[in-house]
Every structure is written in C-alpha cells, then in structure tokens.
Design a protein around this motif. Structure first.
Motif, short mmCIF file in Angstrom:
data_model
loop_
_atom_site.label_atom_id
_atom_site.label_comp_id
_atom_site.label_asym_id
_atom_site.label_seq_id
_atom_site.Cartn_x
_atom_site.Cartn_y
_atom_site.Cartn_z
N HIS A 22 -4.77 16.52 8.42
CA HIS A 22 -5.28 15.28 8.43
C HIS A 22 -4.71 14.41 7.03
O HIS A 22 -5.36 14.62 6.09
CB HIS A 22 -6.79 15.27 8.33
N SER A 23 -3.68 13.95 7.21
CA SER A 23 -2.87 13.55 6.07
C SER A 23 -1.94 12.43 6.57
O SER A 23 -1.38 12.33 7.68
CB SER A 23 -2.16 14.60 5.26
N ILE A 24 -1.50 11.60 5.50
CA ILE A 24 -0.39 10.69 5.76
C ILE A 24 0.85 11.69 6.41
O ILE A 24 1.47 10.61 7.17
CB ILE A 24 -0.22 9.83 4.57
N LEU A 27 1.57 11.11 9.91
CA LEU A 27 2.14 9.93 10.59
C LEU A 27 3.84 10.08 10.79
O LEU A 27 4.33 9.59 11.78
CB LEU A 27 1.78 8.74 9.72
N TYR A 28 4.34 10.80 9.52
CA TYR A 28 5.70 10.73 9.58
C TYR A 28 6.24 12.09 10.74
O TYR A 28 7.53 11.88 11.04
CB TYR A 28 6.17 11.28 8.15
N ALA A 36 5.72 4.60 10.30
CA ALA A 36 4.83 5.62 9.78
C ALA A 36 4.28 4.94 8.28
O ALA A 36 3.41 4.81 7.85
CB ALA A 36 5.36 6.99 9.35
N ALA A 40 0.77 3.58 7.09
CA ALA A 40 0.06 4.21 6.09
C ALA A 40 -0.35 3.17 5.30
O ALA A 40 -1.49 3.36 4.56
CB ALA A 40 1.04 5.46 5.41
N LYS A 41 0.34 2.28 4.96
CA LYS A 41 -0.11 1.19 4.12
C LYS A 41 -1.30 0.40 4.48
O LYS A 41 -1.97 -0.31 3.65
CB LYS A 41 1.17 -0.01 3.87
N LEU A 43 -3.75 2.06 5.79
CA LEU A 43 -5.02 2.92 6.04
C LEU A 43 -5.45 3.06 4.64
O LEU A 43 -4.56 3.40 3.57
CB LEU A 43 -4.45 4.27 6.38
N GLU A 44 -6.75 3.24 4.39
CA GLU A 44 -7.41 3.57 3.24
C GLU A 44 -8.38 4.87 3.55
O GLU A 44 -9.30 4.69 4.46
CB GLU A 44 -8.61 2.48 2.74
N ILE A 45 -7.62 6.04 3.16
CA ILE A 45 -8.40 7.18 3.68
C ILE A 45 -9.43 7.74 2.96
O ILE A 45 -9.26 7.72 1.50
CB ILE A 45 -7.26 8.41 3.86
#
Length: 75
Positions: A22-24, A27-28, A36, A40-41, A43-45
């Motif tokens: 579970h990480s940015i 997405l890649y 991606a 990512a920009k 999302l505030e995780i």
C-alpha cells in the motif's frame, strides 16, 4: 476510481493499513507515469498504526464502521 467517483474533488483522504504493497509506488505499477503522478497528487494518505492496544484497535474499527455510511452517502 478517483476519476469516476470523485472527479471534482481536488484531494482525497485515503486511510490505509501498513501493508507493504500500500504505497504510491503501486500507482506506478498499475498506470502510466503521467496518470500515476496525477492520481498521486490528489491523494492524501493516512496510515493506520502498525500496532495498537486492544482499545485502540476497537476504537479504530468503530471509527471506520462509522465512516463507511458517510462514504456510501457520497456516491
């Protein structure tokens, strides 16, 4: 999913557990680099604690249980 369900939301607060996938970076692996980065920009995780006492874990479950109806109401 962000583009379909929340197209007008500039930021999405995402609460996840600390599973190593579970990480940015995920997405890649799933999207082309431009998509991606754009996702990512937005999302505030926030990660849940790795360890917690039983009362904390129960409180977290109640909080997430209360959050679900709110999320469903947004759809």
């Amino acid at each position: 999913m962000l583009d379909v369900h929340y197209p007008d939301a500039p930021k999405i607060k995402l609460i996840m557990d600390n599973l190593n996938t579970h990480s940015i970076a995920s997405l890649y692996q799933a999207f082309d680099p431009e998509t991606a980065l754009r996702l990512a920009k937005r999302l505030e995780i926030h990660y849940t604690p790795k360890r917690g006492s039983n009362p904390v874990t129960k409180a977290k479950g109640v909080w997430i249980g209360n959050l679900r109806p709110m999320m469903l109401a947004l759809n």
